[in-house]
Design a protein around this motif. Structure first.
Motif, short mmCIF file in Angstrom:
data_model
loop_
_atom_site.label_atom_id
_atom_site.label_comp_id
_atom_site.label_asym_id
_atom_site.label_seq_id
_atom_site.Cartn_x
_atom_site.Cartn_y
_atom_site.Cartn_z
N UNK A 75 -5.27 0.60 1.40
CA UNK A 75 -5.53 1.04 2.70
C UNK A 75 -4.57 0.20 3.95
N UNK A 76 -4.03 -0.97 3.40
CA UNK A 76 -3.14 -1.84 4.38
C UNK A 76 -1.93 -1.07 4.48
N UNK A 77 -1.40 -0.41 3.26
CA UNK A 77 -0.14 0.22 3.20
C UNK A 77 -0.25 1.34 4.12
N UNK A 78 -1.38 2.06 3.89
CA UNK A 78 -1.43 3.32 4.54
C UNK A 78 -1.46 3.17 6.23
N UNK A 79 -2.11 2.08 6.57
CA UNK A 79 -2.26 1.92 8.14
C UNK A 79 -0.97 1.29 8.34
N UNK A 80 -0.27 0.64 7.59
CA UNK A 80 1.08 -0.09 8.09
C UNK A 80 2.12 1.04 8.23
N UNK A 81 2.16 1.83 7.38
CA UNK A 81 3.22 3.07 7.27
C UNK A 81 3.04 3.88 8.59
N UNK A 82 1.65 4.21 8.64
CA UNK A 82 1.31 5.11 10.07
C UNK A 82 1.84 4.31 11.03
N UNK A 83 1.25 2.99 11.31
CA UNK A 83 1.56 2.15 12.82
C UNK A 83 2.99 1.99 12.78
N UNK A 84 3.91 2.16 11.64
CA UNK A 84 5.40 2.38 11.70
C UNK A 84 5.95 3.85 11.78
N UNK A 110 10.89 -1.11 5.95
CA UNK A 110 9.84 -2.06 6.53
C UNK A 110 8.84 -2.44 5.27
N UNK A 111 8.45 -1.48 4.72
CA UNK A 111 7.31 -1.70 3.43
C UNK A 111 7.87 -2.70 2.79
N UNK A 112 9.09 -2.53 2.33
CA UNK A 112 9.83 -3.34 1.03
C UNK A 112 9.90 -4.78 1.53
N UNK A 113 10.40 -4.99 2.81
CA UNK A 113 10.36 -6.34 3.64
C UNK A 113 9.01 -6.72 3.73
N UNK A 114 8.05 -6.07 4.24
CA UNK A 114 6.76 -6.69 4.72
C UNK A 114 5.82 -6.96 3.44
N UNK A 115 5.90 -6.29 2.31
CA UNK A 115 4.91 -6.29 1.49
C UNK A 115 4.89 -7.90 0.87
N UNK A 116 6.28 -8.14 0.36
CA UNK A 116 6.16 -9.46 -0.03
C UNK A 116 5.62 -10.80 1.03
#
Lengths: 399, 304
Positions: free
Chosen positions: B226-235, B97-103
């Protein structure tokens, strides 16, 4: 640029026929500029004159619409910012918030694979007297300290050309003075070419070897600060760089080596060598501090211009000097600066006075008076706010 | 606390104002009461349930209060591999999800800044799936990729897939479902940090001889942590407890059971309430430990 090596000395910069158009407006129109190696060059102008755009073009952050940029004789027009031997001290400093001061300073060195990057970064921090805060984050420093870190981050790379984008704008007066001296000392010490962009005429005059006054995307006049001040060629330069009293009129017959003008019944003379145009309608000027105030009409003297019958309209003291605004019928308002040699003003509002100055101190402008509108410095907060707003919109559109 | 990671501007503030007035207490009371009632009570009930013992001569599903900690041991023995599978799937889904979402987030937050309309449309597209039920969307994928769907028929006909290939019921399908369902949760927090990213830092990096790729890894990525940490936790947190995607009724099969499915079947099918409660408590504890370590390690506390 070559990796792992430092520039031996500053390089010269040459802009050839640079034009930069943004959608909707032209920021720079056919600009030619040559900055010799090792000089401290200031680009001076009001906001929106294209000076920051010029800097960004040199840094590679914008691409010119037309023209060429040469650094040290090499064409860098089509290279990316990271390939140019140029470093910038940004107006906002742009220090990386997630790195310590030391990491910020060593950033460029690491990218170029230079040995002893950390040691060199410490040296640069010592130069700006901030080595003791090398482990702090930028946001823990004061504005002046951040500014010096930004400077260290740029000069540690020994760029052939250092670009300074109004780096002292956010500092208070005292710190600004101190930083001006430090900058100048560093420039002399490391021998780099500095290109300094500023809207502060005092800053440009005290620091730079050469000043170019820029207005509406082109250079109005370029030269040594003193020369620019004593012999402005255009009304814009005369009014932007300090203050000037300007008189416009038709040239009348007179001695061969001088130019005379009939203004409201007074005769104003300037040597031909100090005037750019010698026929037709011309504008003559004189700096306010060159004027002498008389309470009685002075005796006739061929070496001095005299205006009689003035009334003092306003007196204001700035400590070092006193500014008088003297109103002359048919001539207009004349500004006079007088040193505070004695305590308090010499004359008061309403007094009738004469003004005189040495004809050698006047100057004649190149401008045609009709086309060059008088530059009126507008310092009211409302108009500054409007200008900022316009600049912001322009920036948003341009981005 | 781990939840500090959700506050993207977790900047150290000066010591809290000392004035402790009665007004503050009054204002705080409803929130505290709510927490006590709807968070603490079920938690305590769950802990008590997890320690229950079967009633002597009782019916199926009849338990009495006890201190039967062996429940935990038997749950670990029975569902240890399910736990590992859950966290494995959740981890892979989070990375995917991170690899898809970041771009996507970078496109909306940085590139599209000049065109607010594009930005708005792209954001709506990211949020749009929320307008349809999570279950329906997952069921739709099941239909699209079921064994006799035309999608699978076509892929088989084109020899892209072998004749006996399946999609539903495979770990790949479950991870695909998890990834798909949590992409908005990953994209939005990353977007909010990238949207505030000051591009002057990127200019400064380029000016200091960093290539675009170096600028990305040294400047853009750290500043969007900060966004990556929040996003990965929320996922990661909801994904590791998810029981929809892995369920046999949706994208999963017998071999893809996750902890959520084990809890569900213990609670609702075989009526082993203590086992289900013990599983829940353990899931919560393990997630809390993982998240605490993660937040500590990612060092986002001092980022602005």
């Amino acid at each position: 640029m070559a990796t792992g090596t430092f520039a031996e000395s500053g390089a010269d910069l040459e802009l050839v026929g640079i034009t930069k158009r943004f959608p909707g407006f032209t920021a720079i129109e056919n600009l030619d500029l040559y900055i010799p190696a090792g000089s401290f060059f200031a680009l001076l102008g009001p906001s929106g004159c294209g000076k920051t755009t010029t800097l960004r073009l040199v840094a590679g952050l914008e691409d010119p619409t037309e023209g060429k940029i040469l650094v040290g004789g090499k064409d860098v027009t089509n290279t990316k910012p990271y390939q140019r031997p140029v470093n910038t001290v940004f107006q906002s400093y742009a220090l990386f918030p997630h790195m310590t001061v030391l990491e910020n300073v060593a950033f460029g060195l690491h990218r170029r694979g230079i040995k002893d990057a950390v040691a060199k970064a410490h040296e640069a921090l010592l130069l700006v007297e901030l080595d003791h805060v090398s482990n702090r984050k930028p946001q823990q420093l004061s504005g002046g300290q951040q500014q010096r870190v930004a400077l260290a981050r740029a000069i540690v790379n020994r760029p052939a050309l250092l670009l300074l984008d109004e780096p002292l704008g956010a500092l208070d007066l005292k710190l600004r003075r101190q930083m001006q001296l430090e900058l100048k000392a560093i420039q002399t010490e490391v021998g780099l070419t500095f290109l300094h962009v500023t809207h502060d005429q005092e800053e440009a005059m005290t620091m730079a070897d050469t000043v170019a006054v820029m207005n509406k995307g082109h250079i109005e006049q370029m030269g040594a600060p003193q020369e620019l001040y004593e012999m402005p060629r255009t009304a814009f330069v005369a009014s932007f760089l300090g203050q000037s009293n300007l008189f416009t009129g038709e040239v009348s017959a007179g001695p061969a080596d001088s130019l005379s003008l009939e203004i409201g019944g007074n005769r104003i003379v300037v040597p031909r060598s100090r005037a750019a145009r010698h026929t037709g309608k011309v504008t003559l000027g004189v700096r306010p501090e060159k004027l002498t105030l008389h309470t009685e009409a002075p005796a006739h003297d061929a070496t001095r211009n005299v205006l009689n019958g003035g009334t003092v309209k306003d007196v204001s003291s700035s400590g070092v000097s006193t500014q008088y605004i003297v109103s002359f019928p048919n001539v207009g308002d004349i500004v006079v600066f007088a040193q505070n040699m004695v305590f308090g003003p010499v004359v008061h509002e309403g007094a009738s006075v004469s003004v005189s100055w040495n004809i050698e101190r006047g100057f004649g402008l190149e401008d045609h008076p009709e086309e060059a509108g008088k530059f009126v410095p507008d310092d009211s907060t409302a108009s500054i706010a409007v200008a900022q707003r316009k600049a912001l919109f322009a920036e948003l559109e341009g981005a | 606390m781990a939840f500090a990671a959700f506050a993207s501007s977790a900047q150290a503030v000066d010591a809290a104002p000392r004035k402790s007035s009665k007004v503050a207490l009054v204002l705080l009371a409803p929130g505290l009461a709510y927490l006590a009632l709807f968070f603490l009570t079920p938690l305590i009930a769950l802990i008590l349930t997890s320690l229950q013992a079967p009633a002597l001569y009782g019916d199926m599903g009849e338990f009495v209060y006890a201190f039967r900690w062996e429940n935990y041991v038997s749950v670990v023995n029975e569902y240890g591999d399910t736990f590992l599978r859950s966290f494995g799937y959740a981890l892979i889904a989070t990375v995917a999800a991170l690899l898809v979402s970041y771009p996507i987030a970078y496109f909306i937050g940085v590139w599209a800044r000049k065109w607010p309309v594009v930005q708005a449309v792209a954001l709506i597209l990211v949020i749009a799936p929320f307008f349809i039920s999570f279950l329906l969307r997952t069921l739709a994928w099941k239909q699209i990729f079921s064994d006799d769907s035309w999608t699978m028929e076509t892929l088989k006909a084109l020899s892209i897939l072998g004749p006996d290939a399946h999609f539903t019921g495979t770990p790949f399908a479950v991870i695909f479902g998890l990834t798909y369902n949590f992409i908005p949760f990953m994209t939005l927090p990353i977007y909010t940090t990238l949207e505030r990213l000051d591009t002057r830092y990127l200019e400064a990096s380029g000016d200091l001889y960093a290539r675009p790729s170096t600028t990305f890894f040294k400047v853009t990525l750290p500043l969007s942590m900060p966004g990556i940490v929040s996003g990965t936790l929320l996922t990661f947190i909801p994904a590791s407890g998810d029981y929809i995607n892995a369920s046999g009724d949706f994208l999963g099969g017998p071999g893809t059971q996750m902890v959520g499915n084990a809890i569900q079947s213990n609670f609702l099918v075989i009526l082993q309430y203590p086992a289900a409660a013990a599983l829940s408590i353990m899931l919560m504890a393990v997630i809390l430990v993982i998240v605490a370590i993660y937040v500590k390690r990612s060092g986002t506390e001092d980022l602005i």
